[in-house]
Design a protein around this motif. Sequence first.
Motif, PDB file in Angstrom:
ATOM      1  N   THR A   1       0.969   4.016  -3.025  1.00  0.00           N
ATOM      2  CA  THR A   1       0.822   5.504  -2.823  1.00  0.00           C
ATOM      3  C   THR A   1       1.914   6.204  -3.499  1.00  0.00           C
ATOM      4  O   THR A   1       1.743   7.254  -4.069  1.00  0.00           O
ATOM      5  CB  THR A   1       0.679   5.663  -1.408  1.00  0.00           C
ATOM      6  OG1 THR A   1      -0.537   4.920  -0.982  1.00  0.00           O
ATOM      7  CG2 THR A   1       0.311   7.215  -0.817  1.00  0.00           C
TER       8      THR A   1
ATOM      9  N   LEU B   1      -5.678   1.358  -1.778  1.00  0.00           N
ATOM     10  CA  LEU B   1      -6.810   1.026  -0.769  1.00  0.00           C
ATOM     11  C   LEU B   1      -7.009  -0.291  -0.899  1.00  0.00           C
ATOM     12  O   LEU B   1      -7.342  -0.699   0.134  1.00  0.00           O
ATOM     13  CB  LEU B   1      -7.768   2.130  -1.139  1.00  0.00           C
ATOM     14  CG  LEU B   1      -8.076   3.633  -1.278  1.00  0.00           C
ATOM     15  CD1 LEU B   1      -9.276   4.325  -1.684  1.00  0.00           C
ATOM     16  CD2 LEU B   1      -7.966   3.794   0.334  1.00  0.00           C
TER      17      LEU B   1
ATOM     18  N   ALA C   1       0.906  -1.171   0.101  1.00  0.00           N
ATOM     19  CA  ALA C   1      -0.003  -0.100  -0.174  1.00  0.00           C
ATOM     20  C   ALA C   1       0.942   1.128   0.040  1.00  0.00           C
ATOM     21  O   ALA C   1       0.446   2.157  -0.748  1.00  0.00           O
ATOM     22  CB  ALA C   1      -1.097   0.006   1.036  1.00  0.00           C
TER      23      ALA C   1
ATOM     24  N   PHE D   1      -7.098  -2.559   2.761  1.00  0.00           N
ATOM     25  CA  PHE D   1      -8.180  -3.225   3.266  1.00  0.00           C
ATOM     26  C   PHE D   1      -7.964  -4.631   3.201  1.00  0.00           C
ATOM     27  O   PHE D   1      -8.275  -5.183   4.216  1.00  0.00           O
ATOM     28  CB  PHE D   1      -9.477  -2.880   2.296  1.00  0.00           C
ATOM     29  CG  PHE D   1      -9.926  -1.500   2.634  1.00  0.00           C
ATOM     30  CD1 PHE D   1     -10.171  -1.003   3.820  1.00  0.00           C
ATOM     31  CD2 PHE D   1     -10.175  -0.644   1.387  1.00  0.00           C
ATOM     32  CE1 PHE D   1     -10.749   0.310   3.794  1.00  0.00           C
ATOM     33  CE2 PHE D   1     -11.092   0.380   1.595  1.00  0.00           C
ATOM     34  CZ  PHE D   1     -11.107   1.016   2.873  1.00  0.00           C
TER      35      PHE D   1
END
Length: 123
Positions: A68, A96, A64, A100
């Motif tokens: 990003t 995202l 993640a 999750f």
Amino acid sequence: MKIAVGIISLMLGLLVMLQSCAVGTASHMLGEEAASEAGAMGLFAGLLLFFGGAFAFGLPLVSACLFTLAGLIALLGAAEVPDLSIWAIMAFVLALLSFFAWRSGKKKTAALASASPSNSQSS
């Protein structure tokens, strides 16, 4: 979800690297220095997407962060190469999804730990 994010990002990373390499080479041959630099940024963003896909299987939080970072780098070069804005959006979506996946794995681990019987009885 980790497997889907990993496979999609590995393929997307290869596609971004291929496209950015073509843009960088063509713009260098035409003498457009700004587009050549944006192609190099796209190449780096594609490399981060590829590595993020590799980490998505075992360390989704690391992936993640890499997604990003890839999205931010792609946004920097989006002024010269408009396709990089699309890749940036895809990188943020993958970030995202990877976050999750990490959070659901953490919840599953906590639920399994609380459901297991404690073996603290001594004879």
